[in-house]
Write an enzyme that holds these catalytic residues in place. Structure first.
Site, PDB file in Angstrom:
ATOM      1  N   ALA A 138       0.791  -1.146  -0.082  1.00  0.00           N
ATOM      2  CA  ALA A 138      -0.089  -0.052   0.132  1.00  0.00           C
ATOM      3  C   ALA A 138       0.822   1.424  -0.118  1.00  0.00           C
ATOM      4  O   ALA A 138       2.003   1.073   0.574  1.00  0.00           O
ATOM      5  CB  ALA A 138      -0.822  -0.018   1.229  1.00  0.00           C
ATOM      6  N   SER A 139       0.487   2.146  -0.537  1.00  0.00           N
ATOM      7  CA  SER A 139       1.370   3.444  -0.747  1.00  0.00           C
ATOM      8  C   SER A 139       1.554   4.301   0.447  1.00  0.00           C
ATOM      9  O   SER A 139       2.806   4.739   0.882  1.00  0.00           O
ATOM     10  CB  SER A 139       0.661   4.285  -1.664  1.00  0.00           C
ATOM     11  OG  SER A 139       0.337   3.809  -3.044  1.00  0.00           O
ATOM     12  N   THR A 140       0.582   4.389   1.496  1.00  0.00           N
ATOM     13  CA  THR A 140       0.892   5.057   2.621  1.00  0.00           C
ATOM     14  C   THR A 140       0.555   4.368   4.025  1.00  0.00           C
ATOM     15  O   THR A 140       0.004   3.190   3.926  1.00  0.00           O
ATOM     16  CB  THR A 140      -0.114   6.395   2.617  1.00  0.00           C
ATOM     17  OG1 THR A 140      -1.494   5.869   2.786  1.00  0.00           O
ATOM     18  CG2 THR A 140       0.151   7.048   1.561  1.00  0.00           C
TER      19      THR A 140
END
Length: 206
Positions: free
Chosen positions: A9-11
């Site tokens: 996931a990006s964040t």
């Protein structure tokens, strides 16, 4: 052959394990079990990722790198995508993505004949490149829209930035105080290395 699942996931605020059950079910449908999961919260536009690096280091020729979608593996530009593919190929890994049916045959039995296998491999390689390019474009488009929205919000005095996860950062600070390594903290919290660095710097300055 070992199936190694990669979840990203990006964040830090996003749940990188969201697709875990789907990947388990998908592997089972093809008569396989997932040997290991590699989970991290980091941008797919970054080539150097600790979780992906561990997967490559653990892998053996013939293993499968299983992903939910190609965008989980890459939002890289063309040059970095070619470099990542080179690393994956050097380890003898085969990429299987749930969103690419042409890759599913690498999990199934019985094995196809040589001609069919080579044909699907060529088609799959082409589709991987196309999908990776689309993922990169989607990333750039989303970044541009975010920057435009932030610029408007700043101009109108409404932009406050992303709220801090105070509870998580306090836990990270406590782990640092107990002498835990950054890698252990990242594995325990799912946060990025940049977040640990920020908390560490703040703790040192305090």
């Amino acid at each position: 052959m070992f199936v190694r699942a990669y979840l990203r996931a990006s964040t830090d605020e996003q749940d990188a394990t969201r697709a875990r059950d789907e990947l388990v079910a998908f592997a089972a449908e093809h008569g396989q079990k997932i040997a290991a999961f590699y989970v991290e919260n980091v941008s797919g536009a970054k080539l150097e990722r600790s979780g992906l690096a561990r997967l490559l280091a653990d892998s053996h020729p013939g293993d499968v790198l299983l992903i939910e979608g190609v965008d989980r593996l890459s939002r890289l530009d063309e040059k970095q995508w070619e470099e990542l593919k080179g690393r994956i190929n050097a380890h003898g890994l085969r990429i299987v993505s749930m969103d690419l049916p042409t890759s599913h045959m690498m999990l199934g039995t019985p094995k196809p004949d040589d001609f069919t296998a080579r044909l699907f491999a060529a088609i799959n390689a082409m589709l991987l490149d196309v999908t990776a390019a689309v993922s990169r474009k989607d990333y750039l488009d989303r970044r541009r829209r975010q920057e435009q929205g932030q610029a408007r919000a700043k101009a109108e005095g409404r932009y406050k930035g992303r709220p801090e996860d105070v509870k998580r950062n306090a836990a990270i600070s406590g782990m640092l105080g107990r002498g835990m390594s950054w890698s252990a903290i990242i594995d325990a919290t799912g946060c990025s290395r940049a977040t640990v660095a920020k908390v560490a710097k703040r703790s040192t300055a305090a």
